[in-house]
Design a protein around this motif. Structure first.
Motif, PDB file in Angstrom:
ATOM      1  N   ALA A  32       0.829  -1.209   0.000  1.00  0.00           N
ATOM      2  CA  ALA A  32       0.000   0.000   0.000  1.00  0.00           C
ATOM      3  C   ALA A  32       0.864   1.260   0.000  1.00  0.00           C
ATOM      4  O   ALA A  32       0.601   2.213  -0.754  1.00  0.00           O
ATOM      5  CB  ALA A  32      -0.929  -0.007   1.215  1.00  0.00           C
ATOM      6  N   ILE A  33       1.901   1.272   0.834  1.00  0.00           N
ATOM      7  CA  ILE A  33       2.798   2.425   0.899  1.00  0.00           C
ATOM      8  C   ILE A  33       3.540   2.602  -0.427  1.00  0.00           C
ATOM      9  O   ILE A  33       3.718   3.719  -0.924  1.00  0.00           O
ATOM     10  CB  ILE A  33       3.811   2.261   2.055  1.00  0.00           C
ATOM     11  CG1 ILE A  33       3.092   2.336   3.410  1.00  0.00           C
ATOM     12  CG2 ILE A  33       4.895   3.325   1.988  1.00  0.00           C
ATOM     13  CD1 ILE A  33       2.469   3.676   3.703  1.00  0.00           C
ATOM     14  N   LEU A  35       2.528   1.675  -3.484  1.00  0.00           N
ATOM     15  CA  LEU A  35       1.592   2.183  -4.495  1.00  0.00           C
ATOM     16  C   LEU A  35       1.292   3.667  -4.274  1.00  0.00           C
ATOM     17  O   LEU A  35       1.195   4.446  -5.232  1.00  0.00           O
ATOM     18  CB  LEU A  35       0.291   1.371  -4.473  1.00  0.00           C
ATOM     19  CG  LEU A  35       0.403  -0.085  -4.930  1.00  0.00           C
ATOM     20  CD1 LEU A  35      -0.923  -0.802  -4.748  1.00  0.00           C
ATOM     21  CD2 LEU A  35       0.849  -0.165  -6.389  1.00  0.00           C
ATOM     22  N   PHE A  36       1.146   4.049  -3.001  1.00  0.00           N
ATOM     23  CA  PHE A  36       0.921   5.462  -2.698  1.00  0.00           C
ATOM     24  C   PHE A  36       2.129   6.294  -3.133  1.00  0.00           C
ATOM     25  O   PHE A  36       1.994   7.412  -3.635  1.00  0.00           O
ATOM     26  CB  PHE A  36       0.659   5.654  -1.202  1.00  0.00           C
ATOM     27  CG  PHE A  36       0.378   7.084  -0.820  1.00  0.00           C
ATOM     28  CD1 PHE A  36      -0.838   7.677  -1.120  1.00  0.00           C
ATOM     29  CD2 PHE A  36       1.350   7.830  -0.163  1.00  0.00           C
ATOM     30  CE1 PHE A  36      -1.080   9.000  -0.784  1.00  0.00           C
ATOM     31  CE2 PHE A  36       1.111   9.149   0.185  1.00  0.00           C
ATOM     32  CZ  PHE A  36      -0.112   9.735  -0.129  1.00  0.00           C
ATOM     33  N   GLY A  37       3.313   5.743  -2.952  1.00  0.00           N
ATOM     34  CA  GLY A  37       4.529   6.424  -3.397  1.00  0.00           C
ATOM     35  C   GLY A  37       4.548   6.626  -4.896  1.00  0.00           C
ATOM     36  O   GLY A  37       4.946   7.685  -5.396  1.00  0.00           O
ATOM     37  N   VAL A  39       1.905   6.867  -6.912  1.00  0.00           N
ATOM     38  CA  VAL A  39       0.911   7.898  -7.237  1.00  0.00           C
ATOM     39  C   VAL A  39       1.475   9.291  -6.947  1.00  0.00           C
ATOM     40  O   VAL A  39       1.324  10.219  -7.750  1.00  0.00           O
ATOM     41  CB  VAL A  39      -0.393   7.662  -6.427  1.00  0.00           C
ATOM     42  CG1 VAL A  39      -1.351   8.838  -6.595  1.00  0.00           C
ATOM     43  CG2 VAL A  39      -1.066   6.373  -6.864  1.00  0.00           C
ATOM     44  N   THR A  40       2.129   9.442  -5.807  1.00  0.00           N
ATOM     45  CA  THR A  40       2.711  10.726  -5.418  1.00  0.00           C
ATOM     46  C   THR A  40       3.846  11.124  -6.356  1.00  0.00           C
ATOM     47  O   THR A  40       3.996  12.295  -6.720  1.00  0.00           O
ATOM     48  CB  THR A  40       3.239  10.663  -3.968  1.00  0.00           C
ATOM     49  OG1 THR A  40       2.219  10.148  -3.114  1.00  0.00           O
ATOM     50  CG2 THR A  40       3.653  12.034  -3.473  1.00  0.00           C
ATOM     51  N   ARG A  43       2.376  12.457  -9.560  1.00  0.00           N
ATOM     52  CA  ARG A  43       1.849  13.806  -9.351  1.00  0.00           C
ATOM     53  C   ARG A  43       2.983  14.824  -9.334  1.00  0.00           C
ATOM     54  O   ARG A  43       2.876  15.915  -9.910  1.00  0.00           O
ATOM     55  CB  ARG A  43       1.077  13.873  -8.030  1.00  0.00           C
ATOM     56  CG  ARG A  43       0.476  15.243  -7.752  1.00  0.00           C
ATOM     57  CD  ARG A  43      -0.304  15.277  -6.463  1.00  0.00           C
ATOM     58  NE  ARG A  43      -0.830  16.617  -6.220  1.00  0.00           N
ATOM     59  CZ  ARG A  43      -1.518  16.961  -5.144  1.00  0.00           C
ATOM     60  NH1 ARG A  43      -1.777  16.062  -4.209  1.00  0.00           N
ATOM     61  NH2 ARG A  43      -1.951  18.191  -4.986  1.00  0.00           N
ATOM     62  N   TYR A 156       6.835  16.670  -4.104  1.00  0.00           N
ATOM     63  CA  TYR A 156       6.049  15.445  -4.290  1.00  0.00           C
ATOM     64  C   TYR A 156       6.898  14.303  -4.860  1.00  0.00           C
ATOM     65  O   TYR A 156       6.676  13.128  -4.543  1.00  0.00           O
ATOM     66  CB  TYR A 156       4.860  15.721  -5.213  1.00  0.00           C
ATOM     67  CG  TYR A 156       3.686  16.355  -4.506  1.00  0.00           C
ATOM     68  CD1 TYR A 156       2.919  15.617  -3.614  1.00  0.00           C
ATOM     69  CD2 TYR A 156       3.341  17.684  -4.725  1.00  0.00           C
ATOM     70  CE1 TYR A 156       1.843  16.192  -2.943  1.00  0.00           C
ATOM     71  CE2 TYR A 156       2.264  18.272  -4.061  1.00  0.00           C
ATOM     72  CZ  TYR A 156       1.525  17.522  -3.170  1.00  0.00           C
ATOM     73  OH  TYR A 156       0.453  18.086  -2.506  1.00  0.00           O
ATOM     74  N   GLY A 160       7.281  10.868  -2.990  1.00  0.00           N
ATOM     75  CA  GLY A 160       7.007   9.621  -3.711  1.00  0.00           C
ATOM     76  C   GLY A 160       8.149   8.631  -3.590  1.00  0.00           C
ATOM     77  O   GLY A 160       7.950   7.451  -3.308  1.00  0.00           O
ATOM     78  N   PHE A 163       8.284   7.211  -0.013  1.00  0.00           N
ATOM     79  CA  PHE A 163       7.291   6.160   0.225  1.00  0.00           C
ATOM     80  C   PHE A 163       7.607   4.879  -0.552  1.00  0.00           C
ATOM     81  O   PHE A 163       7.303   3.776  -0.090  1.00  0.00           O
ATOM     82  CB  PHE A 163       5.888   6.662  -0.133  1.00  0.00           C
ATOM     83  CG  PHE A 163       5.260   7.488   0.962  1.00  0.00           C
ATOM     84  CD1 PHE A 163       5.093   6.965   2.238  1.00  0.00           C
ATOM     85  CD2 PHE A 163       4.829   8.787   0.731  1.00  0.00           C
ATOM     86  CE1 PHE A 163       4.512   7.715   3.253  1.00  0.00           C
ATOM     87  CE2 PHE A 163       4.258   9.549   1.731  1.00  0.00           C
ATOM     88  CZ  PHE A 163       4.099   9.011   3.004  1.00  0.00           C
ATOM     89  N   GLY A 167       7.958   1.533   1.418  1.00  0.00           N
ATOM     90  CA  GLY A 167       7.123   0.373   1.085  1.00  0.00           C
ATOM     91  C   GLY A 167       7.938  -0.867   0.792  1.00  0.00           C
ATOM     92  O   GLY A 167       7.594  -1.969   1.229  1.00  0.00           O
TER      93      GLY A 167
END
Length: 607
Positions: A32-33, A35-37, A39-40, A43, A156, A160, A163, A167
Motif C-alpha cells: 500500500a505504501i 503504491l501510494f509512493g 501515485v505521489t 503527481r 512530491y 514519492g 514512500f 514500502g
C-alpha cells in the motif's frame, strides 16, 4: 457492473487474509505504501515538468529510435510507465504524434521498466531502505510547503521516492517474517504448468494493484527471502508484463480512436511476447545464464538473474515486433475505423479524452483539435445552407460553376445535424474546458478562454446559416432573375471567404498565409451595402417585391455574420498559434478580442 463486483470481492478477500494471518499485514502495508509512493511520484512529475516533458515528446519522437529512446529514458527516470502511457495517449489523440511514434514510446517504456528491477536487485535489498526513506520524506514535506509549482512538484517527487523506499522495506521485512510461518516454496509448480499458473498470478496481481512495477518488487522481495522458486519468479515477471495491458485497455475506454488503437497495440505486444516467453522459457533461461556469466553474476544471485531475465525477454520482444509495426498499424486501422460524416455519427467526439486533462498542454491541444473538428462540420453545414457542394467549394472551380453544380445530395438536414451533433460537440468542449481549467495556470486559462470564444463564433456562424437557408433555397431557384442574382452574389462572396480560410489554415508558407489573411480581410470589409435608395428603385421598377427586399436585407446581415464569425475563429484559434502572422497582425492576445469588436462594428456600419 464488473467494477461493482470486482472491488468488493478484493476488499473482502484482503480483509479475510489480514484477519487470519497477522504477518500478512506487514506485506500488504508495504504494498500500500509503495503504491501510494508511485501515485505521489507521478503527481510530482506532472507538476515539476511544467510542460518541458510534453515539449520534448512533441519534438523528439519523429523517428522510431527517438520514440523508443524517449520511452526508455523517461520511464527510467520516473519509474512510471503509466504516466508515460497517459502522456502518449493524450498527444496521440491530439494528433501531435502518429500511432507509429506512440507505439515506439510504449515499447521503449516497456524496456524502461526493467531498470527498476536492476536498482532493487543491486541495492534495494542490500541496504537499510528505511534509513534512506526518512530524510527523503522530511525534505519532500518541506518542499511542498514552499511557494512555486516546480518546488511543490519536486517535493512530491521526493515524497514519492521516500514512500517507495519505505514500502519496499516493509515488503522485505514482511516476507522475512512470513517465511517463518508459511513456506511458500511448498506450493511451487515445476514445468510449463507452473509457468502458466504463476504467470496467471502475476497478471491478477498486476490487475489488482494497477502496477507491474509493484508486482515485480513483490516478486523480488519474495525471491530475496526464498519464498518462491527462481523458475516461478520468472513466470510471475512475465505475468506482470501481460497484466499491464488491462490498465491500458481500461484507460482506452474514454479515449478517442487513436487511443484505442494504441491500447490495442499495447495489448497485442505484451500478450504475444508473454506467450512466446512462456513457450520458450527454457531457452530464455539459458540465454539469461549466458549473459549473467558474461556480467560476472553468480548463479546464487537469483535477484540479479531475474533482472537480467526481465530485460532479456522485454528487449527480445521489441526486436521481434519492430519489423511488423507497419502491418500491426494497418491491422489496428482496420479494426478501429474512423466514421464518415453523416447525421448519424456527426455527434462523435474525435479528440477529447480524459487522459489529456492530466496535462495542461495536452488538454489545450485536444481542445484546439476538437474545435477544428467542429469548424469542419460547420463548413459542411454552411455549404449545405448555401445549397452548395462542399467539395466543389474547396476545388479550383469558378464560383459560378460551383453555384451551377448545386448542392451535394447527402441527406443531411441542418436542424437535424445541429441537434444531433453540433450541440453535443459544443457542450462537450465547454464541459472539457471547465475541467481543463482546474489544472491550468493563468496563461493556460487565457488560452482555454480563447478556444471557448472561437467555438462560440462557430456556433454563431451555424445559427446564421440556419436562418439563411430557407430564403437561400427559395430565391436561388426563383424565376426572378434579379433576386436570384443578389443571392448568387452573396454565395460567391462566401465561396471566396471559405476557400481563402481553407488555404490559410493548410498553408505552411509564411507569405502565403499573410496574403490570404489580407484577402479574407478584404472580402469581409467589401460587404455589399444594400441602401434603401437602391432597393426602392428595384421595387419601383417592379424588379423585386417589398417582401423580397426585406428578406434580402436580413439575409445579407446573416451572410456577413457567417463571414465575420468564421474569420474570428481564424484569428482567435489558428492565427494566434502562427507566430509570423501574429507578429504581422497582432501585438498581444488582448488585441484578438479588440479586432473582433472592430470587425463587427465595421460590418454593422457598412450594412
Amino acid at each position: 457492473m464488473l467494477k461493482r463486483i470486482f472491488l468488493p470481492s478484493i476488499v473482502i478477500v484482503l480483509a479475510y487474509a489480514l484477519w487470519v494471518n497477522e504477518n500478512f499485514k506487514v506485506i500488504t502495508f508495504g504494498v500500500a505504501i509503495f503504491l501510494f509512493g508511485m501515485v505521489t511520484l507521478e503527481r510530482g512529475f506532472k507538476l515539476f515538468s511544467g510542460g518541458a516533458l510534453e515539449n520534448i515528446l512533441e519534438k523528439s519522437t519523429n523517428k522510431l529510435y527517438k520514440s523508443l529512446s524517449f520511452g526508455i529514458i523517461t520511464t527510467t527516470l520516473m519509474q512510471s510507465s503509466s504516466l508515460i502511457s497517459v502522456l502518449t495517449i493524450s498527444f496521440l489523440g491530439a494528433g501531435l504524434i502518429s500511432l507509429y511514434q506512440g507505439i515506439g514510446i510504449i515499447l521503449g517504456a516497456n524496456i524502461g521498466t526493467t531498470t527498476g528491477a536492476w536498482l532493487m536487485a543491486l541495492y534495494g535489498f542490500k541496504v537499510d531502505l528505511m534509513a534512506y526513506s526518512m530524510p527523503v520524506l522530511i525534505f519532500g514535506i518541506l518542499f511542498i510547503f514552499l511557494r512555486g509549482k516546480s518546488l511543490n512538484g519536486f517535493g512530491y517527487i521526493l515524497i514519492g521516492l521516500g514512500f517507495l523506499l519505505f514500502g519496499i522495506a516493509y515488503m522485505k521485512d514482511g516476507f522475512e517474517v512470513f517465511k517463518d510461518a508459511i513456506d511458500l516454496t511448498k506450493f511451487a509448480i515445476p514445468g510449463l504448468k507452473g509457468a502458466i499458473v504463476f504467470a496467471s498470478i502475476g497478471v491478477l496481481a498486476t490487475v489488482i494493484m494497477q502496477s507491474s512495477h509493484a508486482t515485480l518488487i513483490i516478486t523480488l522481495a519474495a525471491l530475496a527471502t526464498n519464498q518462491i522458486t527462481y523458475d516461478n519468479s520468472l513466470a510471475l515477471t512475465i505475468g506482470a508484463n501481460i497484466g499491464t495491458t488491462v490498465t491500458a485497455i481500461i484507460g482506452s475506454f474514454t479515449s478517442g480512436i487513436e487511443g484505442r488503437r494504441l491500447a490495442g497495440a499495447h495489448f497485442i505486444f505484451n500478450v504475444l511476447t508473454g506467450i512466446i516467453a512462456i513457450l520458450i522459457l527454457e531457452e530464455l533461461k539459458f540465454l539469461t545464464d549466458k549473459i549473467s556469466y558474461i556480467l560476472s553474476i553468480s548463479d546464487s544471485d537469483l535477484m540479479l538473474k531475474l533482472a537480467v531475465f526481465n530485460t532479456v525477454f522485454k528487449v527480445l520482444g521489441v526486436i521481434i515486433f519492430i519489423p511488423f509495426l507497419n502491418k500491426l498499424i494497418l491491422f489496428l486501422n482496420t479494426i478501429f475505423k474512423e466514421k464518415n460524416f453523416s447525421v448519424k455519427n456527426i455527434e462523435n467526439i474525435k479528440f477529447l479524452n480524459d487522459e489529456a486533462l492530466e496535462i495542461p498542454l495536452a488538454a489545450i491541444t485536444v481542445l484546439k483539435k476538437e474545435t477544428e473538428h467542429l469548424y469542419h462540420i460547420a463548413f459542411k453545414i454552411i455549404s449545405k445552407g448555401l445549397s452548395l457542394n462542399e467539395d466543389n467549394v474547396l476545388s479550383n472551380m469558378r464560383s459560378y460553376d460551383v453555384i451551377v453544380a448545386g448542392p451535394k445530395n447527402d441527406g443531411v438536414v441542418i436542424d437535424e445535424a445541429y441537434m444531433l451533433g453540433v450541440q453535443h460537440i459544443y457542450d462537450s468542449i465547454l464541459e472539457f474546458s471547465t475541467k481543463a481549467q482546474l489544472n491550468a495556470n493563468s496563461d493556460d486559462i487565457q488560452k482555454i478562454y480563447a478556444i471557448k470564444l472561437a467555438n462560440r463564433h462557430i456556433i454563431s456562424a451555424i445559427k446564421a446559416t440556419r436562418n439563411l437557408e430557407k430564403h437561400m433555397k427559395l430565391y436561388t431557384c426563383s424565376q426572378n432573375e434579379y433576386i436570384k442574382k443578389y443571392y448568387n452574389s452573396m454565395r460567391k462572396r462566401l465561396i471566396k471567404i471559405l476557400r481563402a480560410i481553407n488555404i490559410l489554415l493548410t498553408a505552411d508558407n509564411r507569405e502565403r498565409q499573410i496574403r490570404y489573411f489580407k484577402k479574407i480581410t478584404k472580402y469581409i470589409s467589401k460587404a455589399e451595402t444594400l441602401t434603401n435608395k437602391r432597393l426602392n428603385i428595384e421595387i419601383r421598377e417592379n424588379r423585386i417585391t417589398n417582401i423580397m427586399a426585406t428578406d434580402l436585407i436580413s439575409d445579407n446581415i446573416y451572410v456577413q455574420d457567417i463571414a465575420n464569425n468564421l474569420f474570428s475563429v481564424v484569428k482567435i484559434l489558428f492565427i494566434n498559434d502562427r507566430s509570423d502572422i501574429e507578429k504581422e497582425k497582432m501585438d498581444s492576445k488582448s488585441e484578438i478580442l479588440k479586432e473582433d469588436v472592430l470587425v463587427v462594428k465595421d460590418v454593422k456600419n457598412s450594412i
